[in-house]
Each structure stands twice: as C-alpha cells, then as structure tokens.
Design a protein around this motif. Sequence first.
Motif, PDB file in Angstrom:
ATOM      1  N   TYR A 209       0.835  -1.206   0.000  1.00 24.58           N
ATOM      2  CA  TYR A 209       0.000   0.000   0.000  1.00 24.58           C
ATOM      3  C   TYR A 209       0.866   1.250   0.000  1.00 24.58           C
ATOM      4  O   TYR A 209       0.598   2.211  -0.744  1.00 24.58           O
ATOM      5  CB  TYR A 209      -0.914  -0.013   1.227  1.00 24.58           C
ATOM      6  CG  TYR A 209      -1.762   1.220   1.384  1.00 24.58           C
ATOM      7  CD1 TYR A 209      -2.917   1.391   0.634  1.00 24.58           C
ATOM      8  CD2 TYR A 209      -1.396   2.228   2.277  1.00 24.58           C
ATOM      9  CE1 TYR A 209      -3.695   2.529   0.765  1.00 24.58           C
ATOM     10  CE2 TYR A 209      -2.165   3.370   2.417  1.00 24.58           C
ATOM     11  CZ  TYR A 209      -3.314   3.510   1.657  1.00 24.58           C
ATOM     12  OH  TYR A 209      -4.071   4.657   1.794  1.00 24.58           O
TER      13      TYR A 209
ATOM     14  N   THR B 246       0.870   4.226  -2.943  1.00 23.47           N
ATOM     15  CA  THR B 246       0.572   5.631  -2.647  1.00 23.47           C
ATOM     16  C   THR B 246       1.787   6.528  -2.876  1.00 23.47           C
ATOM     17  O   THR B 246       1.656   7.661  -3.351  1.00 23.47           O
ATOM     18  CB  THR B 246       0.069   5.790  -1.204  1.00 23.47           C
ATOM     19  OG1 THR B 246       1.024   5.231  -0.285  1.00 23.47           O
ATOM     20  CG2 THR B 246      -1.271   5.083  -1.023  1.00 23.47           C
TER      21      THR B 246
ATOM     22  N   THR C 107      -4.755  10.485   8.250  1.00 22.79           N
ATOM     23  CA  THR C 107      -5.206   9.234   8.845  1.00 22.79           C
ATOM     24  C   THR C 107      -6.690   9.023   8.585  1.00 22.79           C
ATOM     25  O   THR C 107      -7.429   9.965   8.330  1.00 22.79           O
ATOM     26  CB  THR C 107      -4.966   9.239  10.366  1.00 22.79           C
ATOM     27  OG1 THR C 107      -5.643  10.367  10.946  1.00 22.79           O
ATOM     28  CG2 THR C 107      -3.483   9.331  10.683  1.00 22.79           C
ATOM     29  N   VAL C 108      -7.125   7.773   8.669  1.00 22.36           N
ATOM     30  CA  VAL C 108      -8.552   7.485   8.615  1.00 22.36           C
ATOM     31  C   VAL C 108      -9.154   7.824   9.978  1.00 22.36           C
ATOM     32  O   VAL C 108      -8.463   7.834  10.993  1.00 22.36           O
ATOM     33  CB  VAL C 108      -8.809   6.011   8.267  1.00 22.36           C
ATOM     34  CG1 VAL C 108      -8.320   5.694   6.878  1.00 22.36           C
ATOM     35  CG2 VAL C 108      -8.141   5.083   9.287  1.00 22.36           C
TER      36      VAL C 108
ATOM     37  N   GLN D  69      -5.712  13.979  -0.172  1.00 22.48           N
ATOM     38  CA  GLN D  69      -5.238  12.914  -1.066  1.00 22.48           C
ATOM     39  C   GLN D  69      -5.807  13.031  -2.477  1.00 22.48           C
ATOM     40  O   GLN D  69      -5.438  12.255  -3.350  1.00 22.48           O
ATOM     41  CB  GLN D  69      -5.607  11.542  -0.480  1.00 22.48           C
ATOM     42  CG  GLN D  69      -4.744  11.101   0.699  1.00 22.48           C
ATOM     43  CD  GLN D  69      -5.057  11.842   1.984  1.00 22.48           C
ATOM     44  OE1 GLN D  69      -6.216  12.143   2.252  1.00 22.48           O
ATOM     45  NE2 GLN D  69      -4.043  12.146   2.773  1.00 22.48           N
TER      46      GLN D  69
ATOM     47  N   LEU E 132      -2.013   1.930   6.549  1.00 19.11           N
ATOM     48  CA  LEU E 132      -3.058   0.919   6.433  1.00 19.11           C
ATOM     49  C   LEU E 132      -2.490  -0.360   5.813  1.00 19.11           C
ATOM     50  O   LEU E 132      -1.616  -0.280   4.933  1.00 19.11           O
ATOM     51  CB  LEU E 132      -4.183   1.454   5.539  1.00 19.11           C
ATOM     52  CG  LEU E 132      -5.006   2.611   6.110  1.00 19.11           C
ATOM     53  CD1 LEU E 132      -5.824   3.249   4.987  1.00 19.11           C
ATOM     54  CD2 LEU E 132      -5.921   2.131   7.217  1.00 19.11           C
TER      55      LEU E 132
ATOM     56  N   ARG F 261      -3.005   7.073   5.740  1.00 22.60           N
ATOM     57  CA  ARG F 261      -3.412   6.916   4.343  1.00 22.60           C
ATOM     58  C   ARG F 261      -2.224   6.955   3.388  1.00 22.60           C
ATOM     59  O   ARG F 261      -2.323   6.493   2.260  1.00 22.60           O
ATOM     60  CB  ARG F 261      -4.379   8.047   3.964  1.00 22.60           C
ATOM     61  CG  ARG F 261      -5.685   8.075   4.731  1.00 22.60           C
ATOM     62  CD  ARG F 261      -6.463   9.313   4.377  1.00 22.60           C
ATOM     63  NE  ARG F 261      -7.822   9.317   4.889  1.00 22.60           N
ATOM     64  CZ  ARG F 261      -8.703  10.273   4.655  1.00 22.60           C
ATOM     65  NH1 ARG F 261      -8.362  11.333   3.929  1.00 22.60           N
ATOM     66  NH2 ARG F 261      -9.921  10.201   5.155  1.00 22.60           N
ATOM     67  N   GLU F 262      -1.138   7.557   3.831  1.00 15.15           N
ATOM     68  CA  GLU F 262       0.067   7.671   3.011  1.00 15.15           C
ATOM     69  C   GLU F 262       1.256   7.900   3.936  1.00 15.15           C
ATOM     70  O   GLU F 262       1.092   8.125   5.139  1.00 15.15           O
ATOM     71  CB  GLU F 262      -0.054   8.817   1.999  1.00 15.15           C
ATOM     72  CG  GLU F 262      -0.346  10.173   2.626  1.00 15.15           C
ATOM     73  CD  GLU F 262      -0.463  11.277   1.590  1.00 15.15           C
ATOM     74  OE1 GLU F 262       0.507  11.479   0.840  1.00 15.15           O
ATOM     75  OE2 GLU F 262      -1.513  11.944   1.544  1.00 15.15           O
TER      76      GLU F 262
END
Length: 333
Positions: free
Chosen positions: A13, A17, A45-46, A139, A169, A175-176
């Motif tokens: 992942y 990204t 972040t999520v 993003q 993740l 997220r990155e």
Amino acid sequence: MREVILRPVALAYEGITTLRNYLYDKNVLRSEKAELPIICVGNLTVGGSAKTPLSIYLCMQLKGRGYAPVVVTRGYGGRISGPHLIGAEDTAEIAGDEPLMISSKAQVPVVVARDRAAGAKFVSERKLGDCIVLDDGLQHRRLKRDLNILSINVGSEKAIEDFRRAKLLPLGPFRENRDKALHRIQIAVFSERKTTPPPESRHELAALLPPEIKIFRSYFKAKGVYAIDSLVQLKPCKAAAFCGIANPQGFFESLRSEGFELMGGEVYSDHFKFRSSHLERLRRDFPGLPLICTEKDAVRLQGLDCGSICRFETDLEVVNGEGLLNAVMAVMQ
C-alpha cells in the motif's frame, strides 16, 4: 502474528501511494488548476481529526472578512456522485451527513463531488462564490490547491502515539507516508476534543513536522445541549448518550465535563444510518432519560421521531485564530 501477516500488505500500500504522489510531484500525472483559490483541509489518517469542523470554522471566518466561500466535499455515505449543490430537499442518505452539517452550520453553498476537480469547475461555472474550501481533499491530488491545511487529532494518547508511529493501512491509520506527505503541508492544526482551550505551549508532536509549517491548536467550545424537535436547551442532568462518529470517547468526555451524568451510552459505526428501530431500542434501554447525540448524528435522524433526543452543539475554536486566518488570506491576495 497480526503484524507479520499485514506488514506485506502495508508495504504494498505504501509503495502504491508513494508512486502515485511521486507521479503527481513530477507532473507525470496532471493536476487541474481551478479558476478560484483552493484552500484544502484534510488529514493523513482514517477516522476523525476535526477536519470538517475546521472547514466550517474557516468558512465562517472568511465570511466575516467579506469573502463568499463554497465548500466542495466528497459526501461520504451518500448515494450521489455529483457535482450537486446541497438544497433543502437533500438528506444524509442522498448526499451524506457532513455536507448537510456544513451547509446548516456554516450557511455557505456546499457542493458534493467525488471528482473534486469537476466540483471546483461546477462552482466557477455557477458563480457560487469567490473561493473554495476543499473538505477532506488532501489525497485528491487531481485538483491543485493554493494552501494545504492538515488537521491532526491529538485528543487521546492513542491518537498521539498513532501519529508518532506513522504506520500505514492496514497496520495503522495512515493513508500515506507521513514524512513525505508533510512536505505538501503549509499549515497544521493540532485538534483537541476538549471543551477547554489547550495550553499555549507547542505540542509534543510539533517536533515531527518540518520547521516551515505554521502550527496552530484547536478545541471545541460547547454551546449547549438542545432538543432536536423543540430546540429547548437541556440543562445538565442524568442522561444517556449515543453516537456514530470516528472518535466517540471525546464526545462522552465532553458531555461529562459539561456536567451531564451519563447513565450509559451506545456507540455505532461512523456515518451509521439510523432507523426508527435503533431509536426505539435506545428508549427501551434507557427509559425516562434524555438521549444525547452529536450534531453529525442529528443530521442522520432527519425524518425520524426525535422525541426525547437532544444534540450536543459545539463550535471549533482556534487558538490565535487571527493568525490562521491571516495565513489563509495571504494566498488569496
């Protein structure tokens, strides 16, 4: 064992990204330039980081300075892909809960568009305003922005530790890649879930950010608890609370700090779609008690029987908000 299994997935992942961001950085993948200034508010972040309340705050401050901001947002949880201008007939099921909450609280045009570049073009063509606040768009790199504002959740020890460890993740919430992404950021806002102002000292995570990033701190100012169906204010008392948000503990703690004695609570998933049966069960589980939810949850109760249900109203406040607004306005001159 879990980490051993998930590490290869997280590495894959991260590779995907990182490559995507590199291609945008080198203009191999093209970003579209909008006609209007773009102020992006996002996170790395999520889960909840107060980015939408921060977008609302910016809109209200910009309006106070004579600007006409428009919010472009994805509309997570809704059915429409857009571009679509939020109107009185829209529901959370159609457009998502956050667009409706932004429209109600900020009193600005809100455009739902999964393709944010198309959303920005829609705003310009319809002449809806003179600047765009891009909610949760960090993003979404196909649309160029004039300013990137990063909202960072520091409302719990776990959130602080997650940011420090920066695991991607599915091993962690990122997220990155954190350090690479931070070089796209001009402003960072450390967000507390408390309803009291944070200390003026620098937050411990500030050392992880590049020195050129301007840093601010935010918190939530309580406005009160109000009945959804009558708008009568509920004074501190024994009550039960429920919510479907990313960080529920901050909500419960804030209610307690306002003097409410919580006799119980129920936590649902973020953006949870409430039905009459859920409210009936809550009334059975907590008979005779007022039921308190967040403003975001209240949007999703539209069309249901909201007797005995109240919402906890708050406004995000920024310490040295004048400095933040001046930094935002500098890119729009």
